[in-house]
Design a protein around this motif. Structure first.
Motif, PDB file in Angstrom:
ATOM      1  N   ASN A 124      35.545  54.016  26.338  1.00  0.00           N
ATOM      2  CA  ASN A 124      36.364  54.717  26.340  1.00  0.00           C
ATOM      3  C   ASN A 124      38.406  54.598  26.043  1.00  0.00           C
ATOM      4  N   THR A 125      39.204  55.776  26.353  1.00  0.00           N
ATOM      5  CA  THR A 125      40.486  55.097  25.752  1.00  0.00           C
ATOM      6  C   THR A 125      40.909  56.399  27.470  1.00  0.00           C
ATOM      7  N   GLN A 126      41.932  55.408  27.820  1.00  0.00           N
ATOM      8  CA  GLN A 126      42.989  56.931  28.765  1.00  0.00           C
ATOM      9  C   GLN A 126      44.559  56.262  28.500  1.00  0.00           C
ATOM     10  N   ARG A 127      44.706  56.574  27.611  1.00  0.00           N
ATOM     11  CA  ARG A 127      45.635  56.911  26.730  1.00  0.00           C
ATOM     12  C   ARG A 127      45.999  58.594  26.007  1.00  0.00           C
ATOM     13  N   ASP A 245      51.316  54.084  28.406  1.00  0.00           N
ATOM     14  CA  ASP A 245      51.232  53.308  27.205  1.00  0.00           C
ATOM     15  C   ASP A 245      51.398  50.875  27.966  1.00  0.00           C
ATOM     16  N   LYS A 246      52.115  51.831  29.287  1.00  0.00           N
ATOM     17  CA  LYS A 246      51.857  50.066  30.257  1.00  0.00           C
ATOM     18  C   LYS A 246      51.221  49.781  31.112  1.00  0.00           C
ATOM     19  N   ASP A 247      50.236  50.900  31.949  1.00  0.00           N
ATOM     20  CA  ASP A 247      49.728  50.284  32.188  1.00  0.00           C
ATOM     21  C   ASP A 247      47.778  50.894  31.648  1.00  0.00           C
ATOM     22  N   LYS A 248      48.038  51.401  31.026  1.00  0.00           N
ATOM     23  CA  LYS A 248      46.438  51.237  29.908  1.00  0.00           C
ATOM     24  C   LYS A 248      46.381  50.468  29.088  1.00  0.00           C
ATOM     25  N   VAL A 249      45.090  50.142  28.802  1.00  0.00           N
ATOM     26  CA  VAL A 249      45.581  49.389  27.275  1.00  0.00           C
ATOM     27  C   VAL A 249      45.022  50.197  26.347  1.00  0.00           C
ATOM     28  N   LEU A 250      44.791  49.775  24.820  1.00  0.00           N
ATOM     29  CA  LEU A 250      44.492  51.280  24.303  1.00  0.00           C
ATOM     30  C   LEU A 250      42.768  51.692  23.917  1.00  0.00           C
ATOM     31  N   MET A 251      41.944  50.044  24.197  1.00  0.00           N
ATOM     32  CA  MET A 251      41.041  50.935  23.810  1.00  0.00           C
ATOM     33  C   MET A 251      40.151  49.675  25.355  1.00  0.00           C
ATOM     34  N   GLN A 252      38.991  50.173  26.014  1.00  0.00           N
ATOM     35  CA  GLN A 252      38.557  49.491  26.958  1.00  0.00           C
ATOM     36  C   GLN A 252      37.270  49.897  27.420  1.00  0.00           C
ATOM     37  N   GLY A 253      36.293  48.789  28.133  1.00  0.00           N
ATOM     38  CA  GLY A 253      34.779  49.602  28.408  1.00  0.00           C
ATOM     39  C   GLY A 253      34.115  48.033  27.914  1.00  0.00           C
ATOM     40  N   TRP A 254      32.658  48.605  28.037  1.00  0.00           N
ATOM     41  CA  TRP A 254      31.659  48.111  28.598  1.00  0.00           C
ATOM     42  C   TRP A 254      30.853  47.105  27.136  1.00  0.00           C
ATOM     43  N   ILE A 255      30.689  45.747  27.299  1.00  0.00           N
ATOM     44  CA  ILE A 255      29.644  45.210  26.140  1.00  0.00           C
ATOM     45  C   ILE A 255      28.150  45.038  26.633  1.00  0.00           C
ATOM     46  N   HIS A 256      27.143  45.673  26.142  1.00  0.00           N
ATOM     47  CA  HIS A 256      25.861  45.053  26.763  1.00  0.00           C
ATOM     48  C   HIS A 256      25.633  43.259  26.507  1.00  0.00           C
ATOM     49  N   ALA A 295      38.185  48.790  15.136  1.00  0.00           N
ATOM     50  CA  ALA A 295      38.120  50.391  16.248  1.00  0.00           C
ATOM     51  C   ALA A 295      38.572  51.629  14.965  1.00  0.00           C
ATOM     52  N   ASP A 296      38.036  52.815  14.697  1.00  0.00           N
ATOM     53  CA  ASP A 296      38.513  53.707  14.971  1.00  0.00           C
ATOM     54  C   ASP A 296      37.820  54.791  15.027  1.00  0.00           C
ATOM     55  N   TYR A 297      38.133  55.893  15.711  1.00  0.00           N
ATOM     56  CA  TYR A 297      37.898  57.516  16.634  1.00  0.00           C
ATOM     57  C   TYR A 297      38.776  57.881  17.108  1.00  0.00           C
ATOM     58  N   GLY A 298      38.170  58.938  16.998  1.00  0.00           N
ATOM     59  CA  GLY A 298      39.228  60.456  17.479  1.00  0.00           C
ATOM     60  C   GLY A 298      38.887  60.392  19.277  1.00  0.00           C
ATOM     61  N   LEU A 299      40.203  60.826  19.610  1.00  0.00           N
ATOM     62  CA  LEU A 299      40.096  61.289  21.465  1.00  0.00           C
ATOM     63  C   LEU A 299      40.869  62.664  21.509  1.00  0.00           C
ATOM     64  N   THR A 300      40.339  63.546  22.268  1.00  0.00           N
ATOM     65  CA  THR A 300      40.421  64.405  22.797  1.00  0.00           C
ATOM     66  C   THR A 300      41.705  64.231  23.426  1.00  0.00           C
ATOM     67  N   HIS A 301      42.525  64.992  24.432  1.00  0.00           N
ATOM     68  CA  HIS A 301      42.737  64.609  25.522  1.00  0.00           C
ATOM     69  C   HIS A 301      43.204  66.227  26.053  1.00  0.00           C
ATOM     70  N   ALA A 302      43.145  66.294  27.498  1.00  0.00           N
ATOM     71  CA  ALA A 302      44.233  67.266  27.745  1.00  0.00           C
ATOM     72  C   ALA A 302      44.286  67.743  29.328  1.00  0.00           C
ATOM     73  N   ARG A 303      45.169  68.391  30.144  1.00  0.00           N
ATOM     74  CA  ARG A 303      45.423  68.523  31.395  1.00  0.00           C
ATOM     75  C   ARG A 303      44.514  68.598  32.042  1.00  0.00           C
TER      76      ARG A 303
END
Length: 562
Positions: A124-127, A245-256, A295-303
């Motif tokens: 996931n991404t949190q930017r 941008d400072k607090d979060k990496v661009l992509m984070q997650g788990w690998i099996h 990596a290449d994927y779309g991201l939607t974000h909203a308040r």
């Protein structure tokens, strides 16, 4: 429950009777006091119904959830404890959703292969960006990714991970330590520290400028299976940040684990060998030669602002001093259909049952004399995506945390009937566990420490947000280990935990059932009621025990409690 005005003789006589009855498999009829299992069941049934649509923060079921909780708080006689004289506290969130078409390509050993979202990886991404795209970022294995000067441990050794994808192991460096290894006992051993948590590892990757972070998922170290990792379905939340941008990496997650083992093998490395090396203080990060990730994927974000619900019973003598009861109202909302076609993740045990307990505790307080200290009742939002509602309260408290006597949290209670003990998560942390032991003894029960402290449950519930601010906390969580059930013993209790965790944790089958036996849950709720009632009528201040990482924080505010 033994009356407060019982004579010493009557008290001892009652305990003797309790011991005989418990030894024979019977349960005292009144050992849950004013906490009614039938009312617990009714509240859970409503909150976990399909009408609430899984109670996702900011989702279609939030408004109805808030209205129901406020109505319940009013009915039991509480006053508003939220912002501006109201019942709620606004929690500014951002909701992120990874798009359906996720392209992740791993290049190693001269070959390129796709990593499938939800199967080999879960990212996931949190930017707040519209698209995540990077090409052939180098991969570097950073062991457990721990930088802890106070423990003489540094997994990074000055290696630059900027622009790279850092690959972490889950848990602490001594989690799998063998007899004779120097690291054994250097951290928490089987009792996880905060360095063991996925949140810490993502934070450390961001601090060091990594473009991405992947944690190798192993069920023993994580404390939950792969199905829990994928339950979010690419959706995540965060509080609104000034510098994402400072607090979060661009992509984070788990690998099996299987995918990680294959990744290392293609670079000529062995996962188990790497894990053994990572348990040494001399470990240095390992660059995976010839390996990169695109990596290449779309991201939607909203308040997606959500709300905590807070009620208050003002103290009649020292209203500025408070005891807080808490649970979380959110669950996972609507998600992928299970085998039966069910899409609603109802969150009945996790954590409608905690809210029911809190409401019944409020009702019990109203039936007795008004407390000297104030009693707060907090229904947090956004626990599932990372304790966000309680964390926001921790940074924006509506009652001073310096004069908060205790936080008593319920997050998952067992539904398998009366038990001879209560399982404590966070054994050895503070004096509230001594209060728990006293209350349990009055029910003829004992306290059993968390059976698997390596899962780090103490850092995985909302009480942690208050603990970080120094507030003594007590967590009752049914996932801490199987209780010693009156009907079936510890073996039956362990079966309940195993079954719930494997089948229903964060899944549609976490639903209300008519065949539950909530007498055991009512017992546990009664324990917290008695502890809070006793503290509310006293001038005692429970303390953190020596060695707790939260003691220094509390000690710094000691002047506020004099």
């Amino acid at each position: 429950m033994i009356p407060w005005n019982a004579s010493k003789h009557a008290y001892l006589h009652a305990l003797a009777i309790a011991a005989v009855l418990l030894g024979s498999g019977a349960v005292l009829a009144q050992d849950s006091g004013p906490i009614d299992p039938a009312r617990l069941s009714q509240i859970i049934k409503v909150l976990a119904s399909d009408e609430f649509m899984g109670r996702a923060p900011g989702g279609p079921g939030e408004e109805q959830t808030l209205e129901y909780l406020i109505r319940q708080f009013k009915e039991v006689g509480l006053e508003p404890g939220g912002e501006n004289g109201g019942w709620t506290q606004k929690v500014p969130l951002v909701r992120f959703q990874v798009g359906d078409n996720v392209t992740l390509r791993l290049t190693s050993g001269g070959k390129t292969a796709a990593l499938r979202q939800g199967q080999e990886v879960m990212i996931n991404t949190q930017r707040p960006v519209k698209r995540v795209k990077f090409n052939k970022a180098p991969l570097v294995f950073v062991g457990y990714g721990v930088s802890a000067a106070e423990r003489g441990w540094d997994d990074f050794k000055g290696v630059d991970v900027r622009g790279k994808v850092a690959v972490f192991l889950i848990n602490d460096p001594d989690f799998e330590a063998l007899e004779g290894e120097a690291v054994r006992g250097k951290f928490g051993g089987q009792a996880a520290t905060y360095y063991a948590r996925w949140t810490y590892k993502f934070e450390e990757a961001a601090r060091r400028g990594a473009i991405g972070a992947l944690i190798v998922h192993e069920t023993p170290g994580a404390g939950y299976g792969w199905s829990t990792v994928t339950a979010g379905n690419g959706q995540s939340f965060d509080i609104v940040r000034a510098q994402p941008d400072k607090d979060k990496v661009l992509m984070q997650g788990w690998i099996h684990r299987d995918a990680a083992a294959a990744l290392f093998a293609r670079s000529g490395l062995n996962l188990e060998t790497l894990k053994a090396e990572a348990r040494k203080a001399s470990f240095k990060p390992v660059v995976l030669k010839g390996a990169s990730l695109s990596a290449d994927y779309g991201l939607t974000h909203a308040r997606a602002d959500s709300h905590n619900v807070i009620g208050r019973l003002p103290g009649v003598q020292r209203p500025g001093e408070s005891i807080m009861y808490a649970g979380h109202w959110d669950a996972y909302g609507l998600g992928p259909a299970d085998a039966s076609g069910d899409k609603v993740r109802r969150g009945a045990v996790d954590d409608a049952i905690g809210l029911a307990g809190m409401i019944e505790i409020a009702r019990a307080f109203q039936q007795g004399p008004r407390p000297a200290r104030s009693i707060l009742f907090a229904a947090w939002t956004a626990e599932e995506p990372g304790l966000l509602g309680s964390e926001y309260y921790g940074t924006h408290p509506l009652q001073p945390t310096e004069t908060m006597v205790a936080n008593l949290t319920m997050d998952v209670l067992q539904t398998a009937g009366p038990s001879r003990d209560v399982v404590l998560v966070g054994h050895g942390q503070n004096e509230l566990e001594d209060e728990l032991a006293k209350a349990a003894a009055k029910q003829g029960r004992t306290v059993t420490p968390d059976a698997k402290p390596e899962r780090g449950l103490f850092y995985r519930a909302d009480h942690f947000s208050l603990a970080k601010r120094g507030v003594p906390v007590l967590l009752l969580m049914g996932l801490g280990g199987g209780p010693d059930l009156v009907n079936g013993g510890r073996e039956a209790g362990d079966r309940w935990v195993a079954d719930f965790t494997a089948r229903c944790y964060h899944q549609p089958c976490d639903a209300w059932r008519a065949d539950w036996d909530l007498r055991g849950a009512a017992q546990d709720v009664q324990l917290l009621y008695e502890i809070g009632r006793d503290l509310a009528s006293s001038d005692r201040w429970p303390e953190w025990k020596q060695g707790s990482e939260f003691k220094d924080v509390r000690d710094r505010s000691a002047a506020a409690r004099k």
